[in-house]
Each structure stands twice: as C-alpha cells, then as structure tokens.
Design a protein around this motif. Sequence first.
Motif, short mmCIF file in Angstrom:
data_model
loop_
_atom_site.label_atom_id
_atom_site.label_comp_id
_atom_site.label_asym_id
_atom_site.label_seq_id
_atom_site.Cartn_x
_atom_site.Cartn_y
_atom_site.Cartn_z
N ALA A 14 0.83 -1.21 0.00
CA ALA A 14 0.00 0.00 0.00
C ALA A 14 0.86 1.26 0.00
CB ALA A 14 -0.93 -0.01 1.21
N GLU A 15 2.00 1.19 0.68
CA GLU A 15 2.89 2.35 0.72
C GLU A 15 3.54 2.58 -0.64
OE1 GLU A 15 4.56 2.56 5.25
OE2 GLU A 15 5.23 0.87 4.04
N ALA A 16 3.88 1.50 -1.33
CA ALA A 16 4.46 1.64 -2.66
C ALA A 16 3.45 2.28 -3.62
CB ALA A 16 4.88 0.27 -3.19
N VAL A 17 2.20 1.88 -3.49
CA VAL A 17 1.15 2.48 -4.33
C VAL A 17 1.04 3.98 -4.06
CG1 VAL A 17 -1.35 2.53 -4.75
CG2 VAL A 17 -0.16 0.34 -4.55
N ALA A 18 1.09 4.36 -2.78
CA ALA A 18 1.00 5.78 -2.42
C ALA A 18 2.20 6.56 -2.94
CB ALA A 18 0.88 5.92 -0.90
N ALA A 19 3.39 5.95 -2.86
CA ALA A 19 4.61 6.62 -3.34
C ALA A 19 4.53 6.83 -4.85
CB ALA A 19 5.84 5.79 -2.98
N HIS A 20 4.09 5.82 -5.56
CA HIS A 20 3.98 5.93 -7.02
C HIS A 20 2.93 6.98 -7.42
CE1 HIS A 20 5.61 1.56 -7.54
NE2 HIS A 20 6.56 2.43 -7.26
N ASP A 53 1.29 12.00 -9.84
CA ASP A 53 0.49 13.22 -9.69
C ASP A 53 1.34 14.46 -9.98
OD1 ASP A 53 -1.73 11.78 -9.04
OD2 ASP A 53 -1.71 12.26 -6.89
N TYR A 54 2.56 14.45 -9.45
CA TYR A 54 3.43 15.62 -9.64
C TYR A 54 3.88 15.73 -11.09
CZ TYR A 54 7.43 18.73 -9.37
OH TYR A 54 8.31 19.76 -9.59
N MET A 55 4.35 14.63 -11.67
CA MET A 55 4.88 14.70 -13.03
C MET A 55 3.78 15.00 -14.06
SD MET A 55 8.03 14.46 -12.57
CE MET A 55 8.50 14.49 -14.31
N ALA A 56 2.59 14.45 -13.85
CA ALA A 56 1.48 14.79 -14.76
C ALA A 56 1.08 16.24 -14.54
CB ALA A 56 0.30 13.86 -14.51
N GLY A 57 1.12 16.69 -13.31
CA GLY A 57 0.70 18.05 -12.98
C GLY A 57 1.56 19.13 -13.61
N ILE A 58 2.88 18.92 -13.58
CA ILE A 58 3.74 19.98 -14.13
C ILE A 58 3.72 19.99 -15.66
CG2 ILE A 58 5.26 20.01 -12.12
CD1 ILE A 58 7.30 18.41 -13.73
N ALA A 109 -1.10 31.66 -28.96
CA ALA A 109 -1.65 30.50 -29.67
C ALA A 109 -2.73 29.79 -28.85
CB ALA A 109 -0.54 29.52 -29.99
N LYS A 110 -3.09 30.39 -27.70
CA LYS A 110 -4.06 29.77 -26.80
C LYS A 110 -3.69 28.31 -26.55
CE LYS A 110 -7.84 32.80 -28.19
NZ LYS A 110 -9.23 32.89 -28.71
N CYS A 111 -2.46 28.13 -26.13
CA CYS A 111 -1.91 26.79 -25.95
C CYS A 111 -2.45 26.10 -24.72
CB CYS A 111 -0.38 26.86 -25.88
SG CYS A 111 0.21 27.47 -24.29
N ALA A 112 -2.29 24.82 -24.72
CA ALA A 112 -2.64 23.99 -23.56
C ALA A 112 -1.78 22.73 -23.62
CB ALA A 112 -4.12 23.63 -23.56
N SER A 113 -1.58 22.13 -22.46
CA SER A 113 -0.82 20.90 -22.38
C SER A 113 -1.52 19.96 -21.40
CB SER A 113 0.61 21.17 -21.92
OG SER A 113 1.32 19.95 -21.76
N ARG A 114 -1.62 18.72 -21.77
CA ARG A 114 -2.23 17.72 -20.88
C ARG A 114 -1.21 16.60 -20.66
NH1 ARG A 114 -4.84 13.15 -22.24
NH2 ARG A 114 -5.08 13.87 -24.40
N GLY A 115 -0.82 16.42 -19.41
CA GLY A 115 0.21 15.43 -19.08
C GLY A 115 -0.34 14.17 -18.44
N THR A 116 0.28 13.06 -18.75
CA THR A 116 -0.01 11.79 -18.08
C THR A 116 1.33 11.17 -17.67
OG1 THR A 116 -0.01 10.59 -20.19
CG2 THR A 116 -2.14 11.36 -19.34
N ALA A 117 1.32 10.41 -16.61
CA ALA A 117 2.57 9.82 -16.11
C ALA A 117 2.31 8.40 -15.63
CB ALA A 117 3.14 10.66 -14.98
N THR A 118 3.29 7.54 -15.88
CA THR A 118 3.20 6.13 -15.49
C THR A 118 4.53 5.68 -14.92
OG1 THR A 118 1.65 5.70 -17.30
CG2 THR A 118 2.69 3.79 -16.27
N VAL A 129 7.82 14.50 -3.15
CA VAL A 129 8.82 14.45 -4.22
C VAL A 129 10.04 15.23 -3.77
CG1 VAL A 129 9.34 15.08 -6.60
CG2 VAL A 129 7.06 14.24 -6.01
N SER A 130 11.21 14.59 -3.83
CA SER A 130 12.43 15.26 -3.36
C SER A 130 13.40 15.58 -4.50
CB SER A 130 13.15 14.40 -2.32
OG SER A 130 13.51 13.14 -2.87
N SER A 131 13.29 14.88 -5.62
CA SER A 131 14.15 15.20 -6.76
C SER A 131 13.58 14.63 -8.03
CB SER A 131 15.57 14.68 -6.54
OG SER A 131 15.60 13.27 -6.60
N VAL A 132 13.88 15.33 -9.15
CA VAL A 132 13.44 14.91 -10.48
C VAL A 132 14.58 15.16 -11.44
CG1 VAL A 132 11.81 15.31 -12.36
CG2 VAL A 132 11.02 15.47 -9.99
N SER A 133 14.95 14.14 -12.20
CA SER A 133 16.01 14.33 -13.19
C SER A 133 15.66 13.60 -14.47
CB SER A 133 17.36 13.83 -12.65
OG SER A 133 17.28 12.46 -12.31
#
Length: 225
Positions: free
Chosen positions: A80-86, A91-96, A140-149, A206-210
């Motif tokens: 359950a903790e792994a699911v929460a971590a993922h 959520d963060y990567m799709a959000g940005i 250009a009235k741009c938009a971006s929709r992100g998904t992450a896996t 989230v503590s780091s992204v590279s």
Amino acid sequence: MESPADNKRTAALALAILGLLMVGALVVLTVFDGDDESPDAGEPAATSAPADGNTGGSGSSDGKPSGGDASAVEPILAEAEAVAAHKRMTDYMAGINTYTHTDKNAAWAAPLLALTTQDRQLKQDTALPTGKTWATCVAAKCASRGTATVVRDAMVANDLVRGSGRSVSSLVEVTAVRSENGKEAGTETNSWLVTVRDSGGGTWQVSSVSLFGLGNVGASDQAGG
C-alpha cells in the motif's frame, strides 16, 4: 581281536569326545555372537545431520531455525505504501505537464509544490514557461495535458545512518499532449527518475526529479520539460 567290553569302552569314549566338541562349539558361537553387538546396544542410533547443514542446537523440530526465516524480516515498503509513493510521483509529473495559457504561475504552482519537499531546485522546476515561450503560448491559446506512469522502481531505501528515512526512486514515463487554438499540436514523451521521501504519517513528498533520457522529441522547454 578286541573284546566286546573294549568295543563298548571305545564307543563311550568317542561319544564323550563328540559331546565335548559340541559343547565347545556352542561356547564359541555364543562368545562371538556377543562380540558382534555394539557396546552401546540398546541405545538409539545417532541421527545424521540435516541436509541443509543446520547442526546447531537452536533449530526447531522441523529443521528450521527457531529464530525465523527471511520472510519474517519486515520489508522496507508495504504494498500500500508503494502504491501511495507511485501516486505521488505520477500526480506531480502529470501536474507539471498540465496547464493552459490562462494559468497564473503562483496559483498553478502552489498545489504542485505541496507535493514536494519544496527545496530550491524543485521550486525552480515547478513553474510555467516564461518570456517569449510563454508569450507564444498565450498568443496560440496553448494547452498541455500530461499523463505519467511508473515504469519500474530503481531503488527502495531506508537511510538509518543519516536519519533521512525511507525513499523510493522510480523511472517514470511522462507524456505531454500539446494543443494550440484547440487543435493538437504535438506529443512528447520523456522518461524521468523521480524520488519521493517519506515525510511521516504515510505521506510521500517528491524530493528530486532528473531527466533519465531524451524522449521522442527531446527535452521540452516548457513546464515539466
């Protein structure tokens, strides 16, 4: 010629000698049969060592160590903790990578930063495009929709020495679909190495992204790229 009396004496002597031989044979057989027995006869035979080489006295009757097996060791991370971590990673990567030309940086960034440890680098990375890039997006009235896996976990650790606690680093695939004036303008997919840390109470930050590797069109110059 021997007399009948001599014959009787000879026969009696032969029978006596034969009797003595039989008694002697019985004595010999009895002695040697006793020697063949182990001096510890009557005691149970020693058992052989277990096949797994466990010869210690602390083992249980079924041959397993009384201290428990490896499966009894508490894992660093429960399922359950792994699911929460993922989920925090995705959520963060799709959000940005999700925004529209009407977004304002402060309001857009605040909920995303709440998913992080909010260190200096993450504050810089959690921001909408700026300058000419953003001006072009607005025009250009741009938009971006992100998904992450989450593709796979790279590391699960519990730092007891430095006291920084548990962390999970995973390879996350992020896809951003861009649009301009309501029409799709392109899709970009990149892989990122994302690390989250346990901040207590079952909350991961989230503590780091590279960037792990360039995607199908390379690193984006917009948010999340």
